[in-house]
Scaffold this active site. Structure first.
Site, PDB file in Angstrom:
ATOM      1  N   ASN A  44       0.869  -1.168   0.000  1.00 27.34           N
ATOM      2  CA  ASN A  44       0.000   0.000   0.000  1.00 27.34           C
ATOM      3  C   ASN A  44       0.912   1.226   0.000  1.00 27.34           C
ATOM      4  O   ASN A  44       1.455   1.612   1.035  1.00 27.34           O
ATOM      5  CB  ASN A  44      -0.889  -0.039   1.258  1.00 27.34           C
TER       6      ASN A  44
ATOM      7  N   GLU B 192      -8.112  -4.986   5.304  1.00 28.84           N
ATOM      8  CA  GLU B 192      -8.014  -4.658   3.875  1.00 28.84           C
ATOM      9  C   GLU B 192      -6.882  -5.433   3.202  1.00 28.84           C
ATOM     10  O   GLU B 192      -6.990  -5.827   2.047  1.00 28.84           O
ATOM     11  CB  GLU B 192      -7.808  -3.148   3.713  1.00 28.84           C
TER      12      GLU B 192
ATOM     13  N   ARG C  70     -10.162  15.987   6.756  1.00 32.33           N
ATOM     14  CA  ARG C  70     -10.930  16.361   5.558  1.00 32.33           C
ATOM     15  C   ARG C  70     -12.290  16.911   5.954  1.00 32.33           C
ATOM     16  O   ARG C  70     -12.911  16.421   6.909  1.00 32.33           O
ATOM     17  CB  ARG C  70     -11.140  15.157   4.647  1.00 32.33           C
TER      18      ARG C  70
END
Ligand code: ADP
Length: 401
Positions: free
Chosen positions: A8, A386, A242
């Site tokens: 990743n 994941e 965010r």
């Protein structure tokens, strides 16, 4: 041994896990941090042995990958004899656009298509591509697979993925909701069904992935029918740094007021907003609770805004699916923060949601049902994985299929 290396790659970091797919056990994992910046380092954790941390200059992703391989085959803290033990590599790709609705074996054509998506994912895809290119340089003969964050959401209905923009914006510029964290939403929804001994096809599940980046998905019959992140991961929930959903007219207004150009504005919305911007304290929920419990009003407000938004989307997705059977919490916050889970579900009794508050409160990092036995909706913590999804897809495409 069917060892799959999962990569990743971020712009200045590279996370890895080596998984033995015979029993899906993690053999080693680690992280290269501050690539191309001062004080770069590699943190390597071989399973069953002490972790090691080495600080050394790591100028680019190729160097980073070379050090990962060195760590994996090192005499002292290594876990494999040599490179030939790595049978395949699975890469996390953030944006697959409309082209990729499932994982794919990486070849030149795929690389071209992935590069075409840089335009719609300039913050994420270039780093993922650097990770792939570094691996291809170091392991040219090892098959590699790209696993996309967007793929699980590819079956969303039109009414969920289209924005209220002229249709041309979609056909010409590919502007639509894509959704992200797909590997997590997919894994958690299937796992929840498995834990409950039910077929995912018979369930309406709302999956809350709450980490530094956060998103919720409505998973009906195993298919993601809506999700909070949109064209980019900026939309939806208020996140660590965010903004999540805002009125689009705020953007030019802020640019004028603060004299920011486009790049500065994007950086502001991605890095300075969310609970960090609201609280002025931190994007980490442990710091936020410490501050809130010590009387910091803005930290308390940031937590309230974060949880309110989750609750609002749970209501919206129950409406979108015509009901909800299961709500899951995953990600660093979802798995560890009992008070956030409780606040997000507070007031949802009308939907049939009842949390066992005392049981939920201290629960950290483990799978559990946190609703009461008489709750109509089952609320669960389902730790996400994941990397395992990426390894499984990789294995299926190149080793086991
Ligand atoms: P990423 O999106 O980077 O994968 P994670 O899913 O690892 O992020 O989530 C990281 C966040 O999880 C941290 O910023 C922190 O806010 C939160 N977190 C981690 N541990 C705890 C904890 N024990 N209590 C509350 N929040 C936690």
């Amino acid at each position: 041994m069917k060892n799959v290396l999962v990569i990743n790659a971020g712009s200045s970091s590279l996370k890895y896990q080596l998984i033995d797919m015979d029993d899906e056990s993690v053999i080693a994992k680690g992280l290269v941090e501050r690539i191309g910046i001062e004080h770069s380092m590699i943190k390597h954790k071989p399973t069953g042995k002490d972790s090691v941390q080495i600080e050394k200059p790591i100028g680019d992703h190729v160097k980073a990958m070379a050090y990962v391989i060195d760590a994996l085959i090192d005499k002292e803290h290594g876990v494999i004899e040599d490179l030939s033990s790595i049978k395949a590599v699975g890469h996390r790709m953030v944006h697959g656009g409309e082209k990729f609705s499932s994982s794919v074996l990486i070849d030149e054509e795929v690389m071209e298509a992935v590069k075409e998506n840089i335009e719609i994912a300039p913050l994420h895809n270039p780093a993922n591509i650097m990770g792939i290119e570094a691996c291809r340089k170091i392991m040219p003969d090892v098959p590699m697979v790209a696993v996309f964050d967007t793929a699980f959401h590819a079956k969303m209905p039109r009414e969920a993925y289209l924005y209220g923009l002229p249709y041309d914006a979609y056909t010409k510029y590919k502007i639509r909701r894509y959704g992200f964290h797909g590997t997590s939403h997919s894994y958690v929804s299937k796992k929840a069904a498995q834990i409950l001994g039910k077929d995912v096809k018979d369930l309406k599940i709302i999956t809350c992935h709450l980490g530094n980046g956060s998103s919720i998905a409505a998973v009906k019959g195993g298919v993601s029918v809506d999700t909070t992140m949109g064209f980019t991961p900026l939309e939806g929930l208020v996140m660590g740094t965010r903004s999540g959903d805002i009125d689009a007219a705020i953007v030019p207004y802020l640019m004028n007021k603060m004299g920011m150009n486009v790049d500065e504005t994007i950086a502001y919305l991605n890095k300075k907003c969310g609970v960090l911007g609201l609280s002025g304290v931190s994007s980490d929920f442990r710091d936020l609770w410490d501050a809130a419990n010590a009387g910091n009003e803005r930290a308390k407000t940031a937590l309230d805004v974060f949880c309110y938004k989750i609750k609002k989307y749970i209501g919206a997705y129950a409406a979108a699916m015509g009901g909800v059977d299961v709500i899951t919490f995953a990600g660093g916050i979802g798995e560890n923060d009992g008070p956030v889970r409780a606040l997000a579900c507070e007031g949802l009794e009308f939907l049939g949601v009842k949390i066992d508050t005392e049981f939920n409160h201290p629960l950290r990092g483990r799978q559990a049902v946190i609703s009461t036995p008489d709750s109509k909706v089952v609320v669960m913590i389902v730790p996400t994985d994941e990397e395992l999804v990426i390894a499984r897809d990789t294995c299926e495409l190149v080793l086991c299929g």
